[in-house]
Motif scaffolding. Sequence first.
Motif, PDB file in Angstrom:
ATOM      1  N   SER A 386      -6.007   1.454   7.706  1.00  0.00           N
ATOM      2  CA  SER A 386      -5.644   2.854   6.762  1.00  0.00           C
ATOM      3  C   SER A 386      -4.417   3.364   7.239  1.00  0.00           C
ATOM      4  CB  SER A 386      -6.809   3.856   7.179  1.00  0.00           C
ATOM      5  OG  SER A 386      -6.946   4.111   8.647  1.00  0.00           O
ATOM      6  N   ILE A 387      -4.113   3.305   8.565  1.00  0.00           N
ATOM      7  CA  ILE A 387      -2.717   3.673   8.986  1.00  0.00           C
ATOM      8  C   ILE A 387      -1.667   3.009   8.042  1.00  0.00           C
ATOM      9  CG2 ILE A 387      -0.800   3.800  10.856  1.00  0.00           C
ATOM     10  CD1 ILE A 387      -3.446   3.822  12.933  1.00  0.00           C
ATOM     11  N   TYR A 388      -1.764   1.882   8.004  1.00  0.00           N
ATOM     12  CA  TYR A 388      -0.673   0.928   7.366  1.00  0.00           C
ATOM     13  C   TYR A 388      -0.881   1.406   5.800  1.00  0.00           C
ATOM     14  CZ  TYR A 388       2.200  -2.856   5.294  1.00  0.00           C
ATOM     15  OH  TYR A 388       2.882  -3.566   4.785  1.00  0.00           O
ATOM     16  N   ARG A 389      -1.867   1.618   5.273  1.00  0.00           N
ATOM     17  CA  ARG A 389      -2.000   2.239   3.643  1.00  0.00           C
ATOM     18  C   ARG A 389      -1.664   3.206   3.601  1.00  0.00           C
ATOM     19  NH1 ARG A 389      -8.383   0.076   2.856  1.00  0.00           N
ATOM     20  NH2 ARG A 389      -7.986  -2.146   2.989  1.00  0.00           N
ATOM     21  N   ARG A 390      -1.656   4.216   4.343  1.00  0.00           N
ATOM     22  CA  ARG A 390      -1.096   5.575   4.405  1.00  0.00           C
ATOM     23  C   ARG A 390       0.525   5.578   4.460  1.00  0.00           C
ATOM     24  NH1 ARG A 390      -3.084   9.378   9.011  1.00  0.00           N
ATOM     25  NH2 ARG A 390      -5.197   8.810   7.772  1.00  0.00           N
ATOM     26  N   PHE A 391       0.919   4.942   5.124  1.00  0.00           N
ATOM     27  CA  PHE A 391       2.603   4.989   5.321  1.00  0.00           C
ATOM     28  C   PHE A 391       3.188   3.727   4.453  1.00  0.00           C
ATOM     29  CE2 PHE A 391       1.109   6.566   9.338  1.00  0.00           C
ATOM     30  CZ  PHE A 391       1.658   8.161   9.275  1.00  0.00           C
ATOM     31  N   VAL A 456       7.976 -12.249  -8.669  1.00  0.00           N
ATOM     32  CA  VAL A 456       6.811 -11.737  -7.573  1.00  0.00           C
ATOM     33  C   VAL A 456       5.710 -12.141  -8.131  1.00  0.00           C
ATOM     34  CG1 VAL A 456       8.079 -10.082  -6.238  1.00  0.00           C
ATOM     35  CG2 VAL A 456       6.521  -9.295  -8.033  1.00  0.00           C
ATOM     36  N   MET A 457       4.538 -12.316  -7.327  1.00  0.00           N
ATOM     37  CA  MET A 457       3.214 -12.764  -7.906  1.00  0.00           C
ATOM     38  C   MET A 457       2.307 -11.893  -7.076  1.00  0.00           C
ATOM     39  SD  MET A 457       1.334 -16.393  -8.270  1.00  0.00           S
ATOM     40  CE  MET A 457       0.667 -16.605  -6.642  1.00  0.00           C
ATOM     41  N   VAL A 458       1.174 -11.358  -7.782  1.00  0.00           N
ATOM     42  CA  VAL A 458       0.332 -10.626  -7.265  1.00  0.00           C
ATOM     43  C   VAL A 458      -0.825 -11.450  -6.366  1.00  0.00           C
ATOM     44  CG1 VAL A 458      -1.852  -9.057  -7.509  1.00  0.00           C
ATOM     45  CG2 VAL A 458       0.335  -8.808  -8.962  1.00  0.00           C
ATOM     46  N   LEU A 459      -0.847 -11.160  -5.145  1.00  0.00           N
ATOM     47  CA  LEU A 459      -2.014 -11.800  -4.082  1.00  0.00           C
ATOM     48  C   LEU A 459      -3.297 -11.368  -4.184  1.00  0.00           C
ATOM     49  CD1 LEU A 459       0.264 -12.678  -1.176  1.00  0.00           C
ATOM     50  CD2 LEU A 459      -0.131 -14.065  -2.827  1.00  0.00           C
ATOM     51  N   GLN A 460      -3.183  -9.831  -4.283  1.00  0.00           N
ATOM     52  CA  GLN A 460      -4.673  -9.002  -4.043  1.00  0.00           C
ATOM     53  C   GLN A 460      -4.350  -7.609  -4.505  1.00  0.00           C
ATOM     54  OE1 GLN A 460      -5.840  -9.719  -0.012  1.00  0.00           O
ATOM     55  NE2 GLN A 460      -5.288  -7.706   0.416  1.00  0.00           N
ATOM     56  N   THR A 461      -5.385  -7.001  -4.952  1.00  0.00           N
ATOM     57  CA  THR A 461      -5.365  -5.875  -5.209  1.00  0.00           C
ATOM     58  C   THR A 461      -6.538  -5.009  -4.375  1.00  0.00           C
ATOM     59  OG1 THR A 461      -6.852  -5.814  -7.273  1.00  0.00           O
ATOM     60  CG2 THR A 461      -4.304  -6.166  -7.496  1.00  0.00           C
ATOM     61  N   ASP A 462      -6.207  -3.736  -4.170  1.00  0.00           N
ATOM     62  CA  ASP A 462      -7.329  -2.899  -3.298  1.00  0.00           C
ATOM     63  C   ASP A 462      -7.102  -1.489  -3.791  1.00  0.00           C
ATOM     64  OD1 ASP A 462      -9.074  -1.916  -1.845  1.00  0.00           O
ATOM     65  OD2 ASP A 462      -8.067  -2.391   0.089  1.00  0.00           O
ATOM     66  N   GLY A 463      -7.620  -1.088  -4.777  1.00  0.00           N
ATOM     67  CA  GLY A 463      -7.391   0.208  -5.355  1.00  0.00           C
ATOM     68  C   GLY A 463      -6.338   0.253  -6.020  1.00  0.00           C
ATOM     69  N   MET A 464      -5.324   1.428  -5.602  1.00  0.00           N
ATOM     70  CA  MET A 464      -4.293   1.433  -6.127  1.00  0.00           C
ATOM     71  C   MET A 464      -3.036   0.580  -5.320  1.00  0.00           C
ATOM     72  SD  MET A 464      -4.281   3.853  -8.391  1.00  0.00           S
ATOM     73  CE  MET A 464      -2.585   4.244  -8.547  1.00  0.00           C
ATOM     74  N   ARG A 465      -3.710   0.025  -4.414  1.00  0.00           N
ATOM     75  CA  ARG A 465      -2.630  -1.131  -3.591  1.00  0.00           C
ATOM     76  C   ARG A 465      -2.560  -2.331  -3.971  1.00  0.00           C
ATOM     77  NH1 ARG A 465      -3.728  -4.044   1.064  1.00  0.00           N
ATOM     78  NH2 ARG A 465      -1.880  -4.455   2.544  1.00  0.00           N
TER      79      ARG A 465
END
Length: 474
Positions: A386-391, A456-465
């Motif tokens: 969560s820290i990484y996603r926040r920043f 670039v190519m999408v590796l994965q998605t997680d919500g808005m990330r």
Amino acid sequence: MQVGVQVMRKHLWIAVVSCLATATAPAQASEAIDKGDVVVVPLHGEVAPSLLAFLRRAVKTAESNEASAIIFDMNTYGGRLDTATDIVNVLNQTKIPTYTFINTNAGSAGSLIALATQHIFMAPVSAIGAAAPILSTGEDLPATAKEKTISYWSALIRGSATKSGHNPDVAEAFMNKDKEVKIGDRIVHPKGAVLTLNAQEATERINGKPLLAEGVADSVDDLIKKAGLKGNEVTIEPTGFEQFAFWITALAPLLLLGGILGAYLEFKIPGVTWPGVISVICFALFFLGHYLAGLAGWEVVALFILGMVLVLIEILFFAHSTIIFGVVGVFLMLASLLWTMVDRYPGQNFFPTGKMLAIPLLNMFIAIIGSFIVIALLARYLPRTSIYRRFALMDSNPPGPSLAGVPRQFATALTLTPGTQGTAVTVLRPSGKARFADHVVDVVTEGEFIAPQTPVMVLQTDGMRVVVKSAHQI
């Protein structure tokens, strides 16, 4: 937020500069040594690691300023044998004549240090000896361990005494109660107890030579007079930073690890300044501690800063054209870190020997291997926290000329799945913006930097990330 960071950095640099100024002030005030001066070094209290740091600094200071002699004003009941051995190794490096003035006591480990100097003088009421090894609790060693320990340390003390011109049998008898001291037909000391000598016994002349000490002196000044030493008397005093220096040098691998990881996280999560602050603190403590311990000067700091500047030049200006600046910069930084830990004395060859490099290389190995392991774990698991996603997306480039005319649709208007191809619109370091069809989306890489206009190519998605990777690396 930025104001707070600036204040933090300001306070950090003030603290570092204050420490450096405080640490160097005593040396500048009391260690004005001219060529030919006689340097007096007090060795009082317990033989402990902090004493080693102080003595190393004192010896190097005396040699660098071409002092004519070093006098150790000794009053100690002993201490750690391992520290005494390290001090003996320091004394074996010096080319300056060394004297010990036993000002009351040279017990246990203190006697080992005195035997490593070339000349010994004793106060009228003083004693030297009783160096038998014991446990830290004061109890005797177990039988098997005692035999091995005495055998080992007896060999060391005999070698040290021989090198300094003292009777090795007397030296061994300080430690080994089964050692008989016999000179000619006279038994000076029988077996059965460890040897301890007072001033009169140590200066007794047998067959024309003193048993151990060259004479009795009332004070250091009296010693200087009787030894015929010339030059002004200058005393080097210990500072409150000697113990600090010991712990810093002992924790060198951890400080290097903290500095490397802090720098990695600073680049990994742009916009978050605390990893950079931690990195600066770790490297500052590393250099400061080794400076106070007498292992390094400020030239290694300059070398490290030069290497860091070259690395920054590589990243900011030549990231996609050359690696010369980066390679040279990293080499200079590693060389400065390694050189900082080398215990080198004036007059020795410029290039360190294998023995001198052993501990520095071990510390570097521990720090680098530890960094690789931790960085690998962070690269794998940090993006999921969560820290990484926040920043991670806080440092995306704001709208500007480079994005003029770009549609501003929300990312949710486009369904992105692993394998979707797009193009980086801004630099991804590791976060930024990429175009997929007619949509510009906030994306993040797994840590690598990607230049604008790179597929670039999408590796994965997680919500808005949205996690992407350079299509060239697929």
